[in-house]
Design an enzyme around this catalytic site. Sequence first.
Site, PDB file in Angstrom:
ATOM      1  N   ASN A 294      12.367   0.617  -0.400  1.00  0.00           N
ATOM      2  CA  ASN A 294      11.839   2.182  -0.953  1.00  0.00           C
ATOM      3  C   ASN A 294      11.338   2.898  -0.004  1.00  0.00           C
ATOM      4  OD1 ASN A 294      10.759   4.151  -2.677  1.00  0.00           O
ATOM      5  ND2 ASN A 294       8.900   2.906  -3.274  1.00  0.00           N
ATOM      6  N   TRP A 295      12.245   4.025   0.239  1.00  0.00           N
ATOM      7  CA  TRP A 295      11.880   4.972   1.461  1.00  0.00           C
ATOM      8  C   TRP A 295      10.930   5.916   0.951  1.00  0.00           C
ATOM      9  CZ3 TRP A 295      17.263   5.654   4.344  1.00  0.00           C
ATOM     10  CH2 TRP A 295      17.425   4.502   5.152  1.00  0.00           C
ATOM     11  N   LYS A 296      10.546   6.009  -0.173  1.00  0.00           N
ATOM     12  CA  LYS A 296       9.815   7.136  -0.706  1.00  0.00           C
ATOM     13  C   LYS A 296      10.067   8.345  -0.322  1.00  0.00           C
ATOM     14  CE  LYS A 296       5.948   3.624  -0.876  1.00  0.00           C
ATOM     15  NZ  LYS A 296       4.877   2.952  -1.133  1.00  0.00           N
TER      16      LYS A 296
ATOM     17  N   HIS B 132       7.350   2.704 -10.588  1.00  0.00           N
ATOM     18  CA  HIS B 132       6.661   2.644  -9.534  1.00  0.00           C
ATOM     19  C   HIS B 132       5.189   3.115  -9.641  1.00  0.00           C
ATOM     20  CE1 HIS B 132       5.145   2.901  -5.416  1.00  0.00           C
ATOM     21  NE2 HIS B 132       6.095   1.997  -5.256  1.00  0.00           N
TER      22      HIS B 132
ATOM     23  N   GLU C 204       3.107   4.605  -8.143  1.00  0.00           N
ATOM     24  CA  GLU C 204       3.020   6.032  -7.763  1.00  0.00           C
ATOM     25  C   GLU C 204       3.361   7.015  -8.506  1.00  0.00           C
ATOM     26  OE1 GLU C 204       4.944   5.784  -3.720  1.00  0.00           O
ATOM     27  OE2 GLU C 204       3.352   4.317  -3.001  1.00  0.00           O
TER      28      GLU C 204
ATOM     29  N   GLY D 210       1.002  -0.364   0.208  1.00  0.00           N
ATOM     30  CA  GLY D 210       0.489   0.254   1.439  1.00  0.00           C
ATOM     31  C   GLY D 210      -0.849   0.290   1.832  1.00  0.00           C
TER      32      GLY D 210
ATOM     33  N   SER E 228       2.840  -4.505   0.628  1.00  0.00           N
ATOM     34  CA  SER E 228       2.942  -5.179   2.052  1.00  0.00           C
ATOM     35  C   SER E 228       3.466  -6.200   2.456  1.00  0.00           C
ATOM     36  CB  SER E 228       1.268  -5.033   2.292  1.00  0.00           C
ATOM     37  OG  SER E 228       0.222  -4.029   2.000  1.00  0.00           O
TER      38      SER E 228
ATOM     39  N   GLY F 243       8.194  -0.892   1.114  1.00  0.00           N
ATOM     40  CA  GLY F 243       7.817   0.440   1.446  1.00  0.00           C
ATOM     41  C   GLY F 243       7.782   0.371   2.902  1.00  0.00           C
ATOM     42  N   GLY F 244       6.582   0.596   3.530  1.00  0.00           N
ATOM     43  CA  GLY F 244       6.417   0.603   4.914  1.00  0.00           C
ATOM     44  C   GLY F 244       7.396  -0.070   5.951  1.00  0.00           C
TER      45      GLY F 244
HETATM   46  C1  PEP Z   1       6.219  -0.126  -2.438  1.00  0.00           C
HETATM   47  O1  PEP Z   1       6.117   1.521  -2.381  1.00  0.00           O
HETATM   48  O2  PEP Z   1       6.798  -0.296  -3.434  1.00  0.00           O
HETATM   49  C2  PEP Z   1       5.610  -1.074  -1.557  1.00  0.00           C
HETATM   50  C3  PEP Z   1       5.624  -2.220  -1.870  1.00  0.00           C
HETATM   51  O3  PEP Z   1       5.001  -0.256  -0.429  1.00  0.00           O
HETATM   52  P1  PEP Z   1       4.388  -1.165   0.841  1.00  0.00           P
HETATM   53  O4  PEP Z   1       5.460  -2.181   1.086  1.00  0.00           O
HETATM   54  O5  PEP Z   1       4.432  -0.245   2.014  1.00  0.00           O
HETATM   55  O6  PEP Z   1       3.092  -1.818   0.571  1.00  0.00           O
END
Ligand code: PEP
Length: 246
Positions: free
Chosen positions: A8-10, A92, A94, A170, A209, A230-231
């Site tokens: 998920n590159w957001k 999601h 967010e 995150g 994470s 994500g990250g």
């Molecule tokens: C996400 O946004 O779906 C996510 C899991 O982010 P991160 O891996 O950065 O916690």
Amino acid sequence: MKKLMVANWKMNKNVKECSDFFEAFNAKYTQQRDAWIAPQSIHLNLVKSLGEKKGILAGAQTASEHISGAYTGEISPRSLKELGAHFVILGHSERRQYFKETSKLLNAKIRTAIQEGLTVIYCVGETLSERESGKTLSIIEDQLHQGLNDLSKLNVQNFVVAYEPVWAIGTGKTATPKEAQEVHAFIRKVLSGKFPAFGNQTRILYGGSVKPDNVEELLAQKDIDGALVGGASLKAQDFLALCKDK
Ligand code: PEP
């Protein structure tokens, strides 16, 4: 079934950064695990063509519940499909938090997306205060019941669920493998009850994470079929490490 790793590159990466990622990723990706990538929707066509040779599927991070009409700024799931999207992430945290998306609205989005032939990744997860007050499973159950209400007549075989504890996204905090497995087993049970024919085979991803150094103990759990990342998905080398069997 192979493990599924979804990036998920957001709201990150410009055109050059998308191309640079694939140059590095494609050179070493050996398809041991399935890799799907959700860039900003405007880059869907680009990402689809860059990943095609390696079987990497592109998808969107949200979609409208409508197919067309006077909804300024929204993007139709039909247009996403036309641009090359295979899947769409819905629910999601967010989107739930910043854009006030409710499970009821998400049910409408899921319905339209499935009707348009997109595979849906439906995200569920509790906040820290919900976990601390012992409400985790009831929150998850509610999000599943409302979000997946009355879908059984649709073609939901290609459905994926992502369990993402909000407090782990995150933040660098990860659910322990045991905490994650407990919720995944519960999601599996709810899905099998709702969709007896295939609920048992639905892929359930963990998100929050996930990094190369914690992914294996999570994937070793019985009901964790992959990860939503994500990250750590933004760097080709890290996402490559996540997409390799150990
Ligand atoms: C996400 O946004 O779906 C996510 C899991 O982010 P991160 O891996 O950065 O916690």
